[in-house]
Design a protein around this motif. Structure first.
Motif, PDB file in Angstrom:
ATOM      1  N   LEU A 166      42.080 106.801 -11.513  1.00  0.00           N
ATOM      2  CA  LEU A 166      43.217 105.955 -11.699  1.00  0.00           C
ATOM      3  C   LEU A 166      43.084 105.003 -10.336  1.00  0.00           C
ATOM      4  CD1 LEU A 166      46.176 108.102 -13.099  1.00  0.00           C
ATOM      5  CD2 LEU A 166      44.761 106.115 -14.048  1.00  0.00           C
ATOM      6  N   TYR A 193      48.866 103.622  -9.460  1.00  0.00           N
ATOM      7  CA  TYR A 193      49.261 105.100 -10.129  1.00  0.00           C
ATOM      8  C   TYR A 193      49.319 106.006  -8.722  1.00  0.00           C
ATOM      9  CZ  TYR A 193      48.047 103.513 -14.690  1.00  0.00           C
ATOM     10  OH  TYR A 193      47.878 102.697 -15.628  1.00  0.00           O
ATOM     11  N   ARG A 228      45.526 103.995 -18.562  1.00  0.00           N
ATOM     12  CA  ARG A 228      45.356 102.450 -18.347  1.00  0.00           C
ATOM     13  C   ARG A 228      45.440 101.642 -19.561  1.00  0.00           C
ATOM     14  NH1 ARG A 228      41.153 104.420 -15.021  1.00  0.00           N
ATOM     15  NH2 ARG A 228      39.702 103.672 -16.396  1.00  0.00           N
ATOM     16  N   THR A 284      49.187 100.223 -20.253  1.00  0.00           N
ATOM     17  CA  THR A 284      49.869  99.326 -19.521  1.00  0.00           C
ATOM     18  C   THR A 284      49.070  98.064 -20.012  1.00  0.00           C
ATOM     19  OG1 THR A 284      48.394  99.836 -17.747  1.00  0.00           O
ATOM     20  CG2 THR A 284      50.504 100.990 -17.929  1.00  0.00           C
TER      21      THR A 284
END
Length: 183
Positions: free
Chosen positions: A31, A35, A180, A183
């Protein structure tokens, strides 16, 4: 805005420091800086009890923001799922990701302190994206548990990872990719 990720460990002596920490390292690496991964130590990891872990999770939920991602490994995932099914949190989770969770109930593992829930579809927060991952080479939780979850959570995204063990070979790139994608 930085998105919160809560990672709940599995159980067993040394799991927090010697096993699941490697999963968290992989997740953080995969990530980006958008995050932040929280990794709380759960009580009595050697002999987890549903009431104690439920209390710890409920406490953790109090500091989470709307859209926080919830991840649980092994029995930590099973407990996380049951807690969410019993009582909706005060925030709206952005997704639930379960890694090699044992199924508790008919066809799965027994539990004396965890509620038996055969169908989670109407008990989880409405619209919650649910993802389940299981290594095809898992010798701790039989991969057949994934089929039991597929029946209990219609609409969940089910991913069997070839050649992966119970720790998913400490590689969470697919999990990070799915996070991911939300979003």
């Amino acid at each position: 805005m930085v998105r919160q990720v809560l990672f709940i460990q599995g159980a067993g002596a040394g799991t927090y420091d010697d096993w699941d920490d490697k999963l968290v390292v992989s997740l953080r690496r995969e990530l980006d800086e958008d995050y932040t991964v929280r990794y709380p130590r759960m009580p009595n990891e050697d002999e987890p009890s549903y009431p104690a872990w439920k209390a710890a999770l409920t406490s953790e939920f109090k500091s989470l923001e709307e859209g926080a991602i919830l991840i649980g490994h092994s029995i930590g995932g099973t407990i996380l799922l049951h807690v969410l099914a019993e009582q909706a949190p005060l925030f709206e989770p952005g997704g639930l990701f379960l890694l090699a969770p044992p199924f508790v109930g008919e066809g799965g593992w027994p539990s004396e302190d965890m509620p038996r829930i055969g169908d989670f579809s109407h008990r989880l927060p409405a619209g919650l994206p649910v993802y389940l991952y299981h290594g095809a080479a898992d010798d701790i939780v039989p991969p057949a548990h994934l089929s039991l979850y597929a029946q209990a959570i219609p609409g969940a995204v089910i991913r069997t990872l070839d050649g992966r063990d119970h720790q998913l070979n400490n590689d969470l790139r697919e999990v990070a990719g799915d996070i991911r994608s939300l979003t």
